[in-house]
Design an enzyme around this catalytic site. Structure first.
Site, PDB file in Angstrom:
ATOM      1  N   LYS A 111       0.821  -1.210   0.000  1.00 20.21           N
ATOM      2  CA  LYS A 111       0.000   0.000   0.000  1.00 20.21           C
ATOM      3  C   LYS A 111       0.855   1.260   0.000  1.00 20.21           C
ATOM      4  CE  LYS A 111      -4.319  -1.759   1.869  1.00 20.21           C
ATOM      5  NZ  LYS A 111      -5.353  -1.624   2.895  1.00 20.21           N
ATOM      6  N   LYS A 195      -4.751 -10.990  -6.025  1.00 21.12           N
ATOM      7  CA  LYS A 195      -6.042 -11.266  -5.379  1.00 21.12           C
ATOM      8  C   LYS A 195      -7.130 -10.338  -5.937  1.00 21.12           C
ATOM      9  CE  LYS A 195      -5.631  -8.126  -1.442  1.00 21.12           C
ATOM     10  NZ  LYS A 195      -5.826  -7.853  -0.048  1.00 21.12           N
ATOM     11  N   LYS A 198     -10.440  -4.200  -4.672  1.00 25.20           N
ATOM     12  CA  LYS A 198     -10.964  -2.933  -5.191  1.00 25.20           C
ATOM     13  C   LYS A 198      -9.820  -2.014  -5.598  1.00 25.20           C
ATOM     14  CE  LYS A 198     -13.000  -2.827  -1.215  1.00 25.20           C
ATOM     15  NZ  LYS A 198     -13.832  -2.874  -0.002  1.00 25.20           N
TER      16      LYS A 198
END
Ligand code: AMP
Length: 334
Positions: A111, A195, A198
């Site tokens: 992230k 995976k 969103k």
């Protein structure tokens, strides 16, 4: 006998997708039969990446309605910012967590690479696994139903609980355990090397409320074979389609038949894709109808969630009182 306690949570960062549902939320729904379940919409977590305040509040309510639509009970659901004790416990836990361990979290690495595109990586992003530990331990949870991507964070939670217990000289926190579904990692149909998520963009997730045409389009274009596979090994994309079919309950009873066709080399992928699309279309239709019904009673539903959050908060307050006592802090006398 006292029921075991279950805790899990989801960030309000947009649509609920089939990775969330088959990886964790379907388990949330099932576990409600047997355990004392507490489920959170964790809006403090959604601030760790660049975000728009007005949109955050909208997303928080939207995911509340989505969770209720797929079967989570209102009395088990709370909104994290209505239980501010999570933030207080998180500070205390910061002092029981090693900085180096946070730097090693793979989700932070992924992230922060994404956040760096906007030239801003918040300290919250590094620290959010500690807030997650507070989310879990504040309800003294025994079990945590999550997807495989949360394994490392749960280990950190257990480490924090252990360190706290050791420092205060009491086995205060139980060490929570992960509960997986049979499909703890659903892959993106557009790119089965990652995976379903969103954050990777629209084509990398399928909303549980998607319309039929969109589901069919996404499944029809699912990647099946990705280059050479070691002999006899099913490719990740095909395995993912079989997992989706099984997780969706295989309503037409086609799973075994398609599997043996695959094994004999006779399977046409379009058959498998049609079976998956049919199953998801049927599920999404039910979910969409339930959500539309709930949205007709917006005010009542919001009132119920505020009330359940207030009720759940009492348990969080008690833990924080006890933790402060044990940690040598002072409590305001009520
Ligand atoms: P998040 O959307 O990251 O807040 O995740 C909510 C829950 O869904 C967590 O328990 C995750 O582990 C789970 N989850 C998210 N994506 C997937 C996926 N692709 N496969 C399985 N579980 C997932």
């Amino acid at each position: 006998m006292e029921k075991k306690r279950v805790l899990s949570a989801i960030q309000p960062t947009g649509d609920l997708h089939y990775g969330n549902y088959f990886g964790a939320i379907s388990n949330w729904v099932k576990l409600q039969e047997k355990y004392e379940c507490t489920y959170g919409v964790v809006d403090y977590h959604a601030m760790t990446m660049p975000y728009v305040p007005k949109k955050l509040r909208e997303n928080t309510w939207d995911i509340v309605f989505s969770l209720l639509a797929v079967g989570v009970k209102a009395e088990n659901l709370f909104i994290q910012s209505l239980v501010p004790e999570h933030a207080e416990l998180s500070w205390i836990f910061n002092c029981f967590c090693s900085y180096g361990q946070l730097l090693r979290m793979t989700q932070f690495k992924d992230k922060s690479a994404k956040a760096a595109e906007t030239d801003f990586i918040s300290a919250g992003l590094l620290d959010y696994p500690v807030l997650q530990a507070a989310d879990i331990l504040i309800y003294r949870a025994d079990y945590v139903p999550v997807g495989q991507d949360q394994k490392q964070h749960l280990e950190l939670t257990r480490d924090i609980a252990q360190r706290f217990n050791k420092v205060v000289g009491k086995e205060y926190f139980v060490l929570p355990e992960i509960l997986y579904t049979e499909t703890p990692k659903i892959l993106s149909t557009a790119d089965p090397s990652r995976k379903m998520s969103k954050s990777a963009g629209e084509k990398h997730y399928i909303s549980v409320f998607a319309e039929e045409a969109r589901i069919r389009k996404q499944i029809r274009s699912a990647v099946t074979d990705m280059g050479e596979q070691p002999s006899g090994k099913m490719s990740p994309g095909v395995r993912n389609l079989f997992e989706l079919l099984r997780a969706a309950g295989d309503p037409q009873g086609l799973y075994e038949e398609l599997k043996s066709e695959y094994e004999s080399g006779a399977l046409r992928y379009v058959q498998l894709k049609d079976a998956v699309a049919d199953a998801l279309v049927a599920l999404s239709k039910v979910f969409r109808e339930c959500k539309a019904e709930l949205l007709e009673n917006k005010k009542e539903v919001k009132g119920a969630i505020k009330a359940s959050s207030a009720e759940i908060r009492k348990r969080a307050q008690q833990t924080v009182r006890e933790v402060k006592e044990l940690a040598g802090l002072l409590n305001v006398k009520c």
